[in-house]
Design an enzyme around this catalytic site. Structure first.
Site, short mmCIF file in Angstrom:
data_model
loop_
_atom_site.label_atom_id
_atom_site.label_comp_id
_atom_site.label_asym_id
_atom_site.label_seq_id
_atom_site.Cartn_x
_atom_site.Cartn_y
_atom_site.Cartn_z
N CYS A 1 -5.66 12.45 12.78
CA CYS A 1 -6.34 11.16 12.60
C CYS A 1 -6.21 10.42 13.93
CB CYS A 1 -5.72 10.39 11.44
SG CYS A 1 -4.18 9.63 11.86
N ARG B 1 -8.69 -0.63 4.28
CA ARG B 1 -7.83 0.38 3.68
C ARG B 1 -6.47 -0.22 3.32
NH1 ARG B 1 -7.39 5.81 6.86
NH2 ARG B 1 -5.99 6.00 5.10
N LYS C 1 0.85 -1.21 0.00
CA LYS C 1 0.00 0.00 0.00
C LYS C 1 0.88 1.24 0.00
CE LYS C 1 -1.84 1.55 4.01
NZ LYS C 1 -1.53 2.96 4.31
N ASN C 2 1.89 1.27 0.86
CA ASN C 2 2.68 2.49 1.06
C ASN C 2 3.74 2.70 -0.01
OD1 ASN C 2 1.04 3.01 3.18
ND2 ASN C 2 2.53 2.49 4.76
N ARG D 1 -0.23 14.51 13.08
CA ARG D 1 0.36 14.25 11.75
C ARG D 1 0.40 15.50 10.86
NH1 ARG D 1 -1.87 8.61 9.65
NH2 ARG D 1 0.00 8.71 8.35
N ASP E 1 4.28 0.58 12.22
CA ASP E 1 3.09 -0.09 11.65
C ASP E 1 2.97 -1.54 12.09
OD1 ASP E 1 3.22 1.63 8.44
OD2 ASP E 1 2.59 2.25 10.43
C1 EPZ Z 1 3.86 6.99 6.47
O1 EPZ Z 1 3.02 7.99 7.00
C2 EPZ Z 1 2.99 5.76 6.28
N1 EPZ Z 1 1.93 6.06 5.32
C3 EPZ Z 1 2.40 5.35 7.63
O2 EPZ Z 1 1.66 4.14 7.42
C4 EPZ Z 1 3.55 5.06 8.59
O3 EPZ Z 1 3.04 4.72 9.85
C5 EPZ Z 1 4.45 6.30 8.70
O4 EPZ Z 1 4.91 6.68 7.39
C6 EPZ Z 1 5.68 6.05 9.58
O5 EPZ Z 1 6.42 5.01 9.05
C7 EPZ Z 1 2.23 6.06 4.00
O6 EPZ Z 1 3.35 5.84 3.59
C8 EPZ Z 1 1.09 6.35 3.07
P1 EPZ Z 1 5.67 10.42 8.64
P2 EPZ Z 1 3.53 9.53 7.06
O7 EPZ Z 1 5.51 11.67 7.87
O8 EPZ Z 1 4.42 9.82 5.93
C9 EPZ Z 1 5.66 13.70 12.03
C10 EPZ Z 1 -0.11 2.68 7.69
O9 EPZ Z 1 -0.57 2.12 8.68
N2 EPZ Z 1 5.64 14.65 10.92
O10 EPZ Z 1 6.89 9.58 8.41
O11 EPZ Z 1 2.32 10.38 7.26
C11 EPZ Z 1 4.39 12.87 12.13
O12 EPZ Z 1 3.43 13.57 12.91
C12 EPZ Z 1 0.27 4.14 7.76
O13 EPZ Z 1 0.11 2.12 6.59
C13 EPZ Z 1 5.77 16.01 11.20
O14 EPZ Z 1 5.87 16.42 12.35
O15 EPZ Z 1 4.38 9.51 8.38
C14 EPZ Z 1 4.86 11.60 12.80
O16 EPZ Z 1 4.92 11.82 14.20
C15 EPZ Z 1 -0.07 4.74 9.09
N3 EPZ Z 1 5.77 16.90 10.17
C16 EPZ Z 1 6.30 11.44 12.28
O17 EPZ Z 1 6.68 12.72 11.76
C17 EPZ Z 1 5.65 16.50 8.85
O18 EPZ Z 1 5.68 17.36 7.94
C18 EPZ Z 1 6.44 10.43 11.15
O19 EPZ Z 1 5.48 10.76 10.20
C19 EPZ Z 1 5.52 15.11 8.59
C20 EPZ Z 1 5.52 14.21 9.63
#
Ligand code: EPZ
Length: 422
Positions: free
Chosen positions: A119, A399, A22-23, A124, A307
């Site tokens: 969410c 999803r 998915k990712n 996020r 995850d």
């Molecule tokens: C990706 O989400 C994945 N989704 C998530 O999978 C996964 O849990 C996550 O990476 C961490 O590995 C997809 O790839 C579509 P991040 P993403 O930006 O990119 C903070 C699943 O279950 N952050 O790496 O949204 C954020 O709040 C899903 O398949 C900021 O502060 O995660 C979090 O605490 C859930 N500012 C941390 O960084 C930003 O601009 C990591 O988030 C971006 C993120």
């Protein structure tokens, strides 16, 4: 809303084939906005999030074939894109919609993407995405809940991410691929899905080095070509089935996995006492009668993936002893805890750390899914709980898991979907 009913007590046996990731699929489908002509993507997982991304692209004016029915092979042509917007209706159902921001901006000079709300698992924000795009020359304002971004043409920049954000790295890599000049991304996310996107963009004619490492260099080009690409297997779906086999003391061959994507997961499974051995194109896992407690701290790749945290918590509820799990990525990713407690689990949460004391048994109950991986953990708990478990609101599960009840049934689980209940 559907629910899934499981009667526990069956040891899983046989083999299961893992679907496309998915990712990986979500950023790759979004990357079709960067190239002219028709790109073909294979091994696309049959997931609701993929259907949402498809609706998003079609809503912008892209054509996606086959139209109507869902298919594992999608042919996408984005030459007809004339609406550079991602509406709140779609963004609120899938945060990954933000992945169209970089491609739209760098190819069309403008993008209007609804600010994703929070969410279940956390706030996020997307500040890192926006900071990087502004460094490349984008003018960004926030109005009426939307990110409104404009840029005649993005230019290269030296960007240091405050945190290794996965979709942030992906958005910026895509934006930089058509920018004028060189962009460097330091402290980039190293997830396999980021590396895969870099591979896809280079197939399109981009000049990207270091995708999958914390330092990525992108030399912008004038245009990108359409390609054909097969989506790599989903390491989190694979990990979920590995845990299911260990949990039920089963013997399962999980096929179509990439071993180097699974190292942190396999290491923890072995610490929990499961036997995991490479076999053909997959991994065979044999569960032991006794599960050992495991201590886990989630980290960006190559550390233990957030995850997989909820799934390993279920394993810990059945271990002989105490496990400590610390969630460092998201601030609220323990929504599954209160539901597991209803099944008899002994879990105490203190901020980002949870302490799980193994219990002799879990008992089946009606439980509520809250987010994708929490739903998966409740299904896993149902597999080993005494009696019947009904997981409500399984749209969360759909999803990110393709036909999970069918795959589990084929392994001997007593699991069925109840339409329109819960
Ligand atoms: C990706 O989400 C994945 N989704 C998530 O999978 C996964 O849990 C996550 O990476 C961490 O590995 C997809 O790839 C579509 P991040 P993403 O930006 O990119 C903070 C699943 O279950 N952050 O790496 O949204 C954020 O709040 C899903 O398949 C900021 O502060 O995660 C979090 O605490 C859930 N500012 C941390 O960084 C930003 O601009 C990591 O988030 C971006 C993120």
């Amino acid at each position: 809303m559907d629910s899934i009913v499981i009667r526990g007590g069956h040891r899983l046996k046989g083999e299961v084939r893992i679907s496309g990731a998915k990712n990986a699929a979500l950023p790759i489908l979004a990357s079709s906005l960067l190239a002219h002509g028709t790109s073909t993507f294979k091994n696309v997982p049959l997931l609701n999030d993929v259907a949402t991304m498809r609706r998003l692209l079609i809503g912008m004016g892209a054509t996606v074939e086959p139209d109507g029915g869902i298919s594992r092979t999608l042919r996408i042509n984005t030459d007809g894109v004339d609406k550079v917007e991602a509406s709140y209706e779609l963004v609120k159902t899938m945060r990954a919609s933000v992945l169209v921001l970089g491609p739209l901006l760098t190819r069309h000079g403008r993008a209007v993407v609804s600010l994703p709300g929070g969410c279940a698992i956390g706030e996020r924000p997307i500040d890192q995405h926006l900071k990087g795009l502004e460094a490349m020359g984008a003018k960004i304002i926030l109005e009426h809940g939307n990110v409104v971004a404009r840029a005649k043409r993005l230019h290269g920049a030296s960007i240091v991410c405050d945190i290794p954000t996965v979709t942030g790295t992906e958005n910026l890599m895509m934006a930089a691929s058509l920018a004028r000049g060189r962009t460097t991304l330091e402290n980039a996310a190293r997830e396999p899905e980021v590396e895969e996107l870099g591979r896809v963009l280079n197939k399109m004619g981009a000049h990207i080095e270091g995708a999958g490492t914390s330092m990525i260099t992108i030399e912008g080009v004038e245009e990108l070509q359409p390609i054909e690409h097969a989506i790599m297997p989903d390491r989190i779906e694979a990990g979920t089935f590995l845990v299911a086999a260990a949990l039920t003391r089963g013997d399962v061959l999980v096929r179509d996995v990439v071993p180097e994507h699974m190292e942190a997961i396999v290491a923890k499974l072995r610490s929990a006492g499961a036997e995991v051995t490479p076999e053909g194109d997959g991994l065979r896992v044999r569960g032991r009668a006794e599960i050992q407690p495991v201590d886990i701290t989630t980290q960006p790749f190559p550390g233990f993936p957030t995850d997989m945290q909820a799934q390993f918590m279920v394993l810990a509820t059945r271990a002989r002893g105490q496990s400590v799990i610390t969630e460092t990525i998201f601030e609220n990713r323990y929504m599954h805890v209160q539901e597991l407690r209803r099944m008899g689990a002994d879990i105490v949460v203190d901020g980002r750390t949870s302490v799980i004391r193994g219990v002799p048994k879990l008992s089946g109950a009606k439980v509520m899914a809250t987010d994708l991986r929490a739903s998966a953990s409740l299904i896993l708990a149902g597999l080993v709980a005494e009696g019947e478990t009904e997981v409500l609101r399984v749209y969360h599960l759909d999803r990110g898991y393709e036909k999970i009840e069918r795959k589990l049934r084929a392994l001997g689980a007593d699991v069925r979907r109840m339409k329109g209940r819960g």
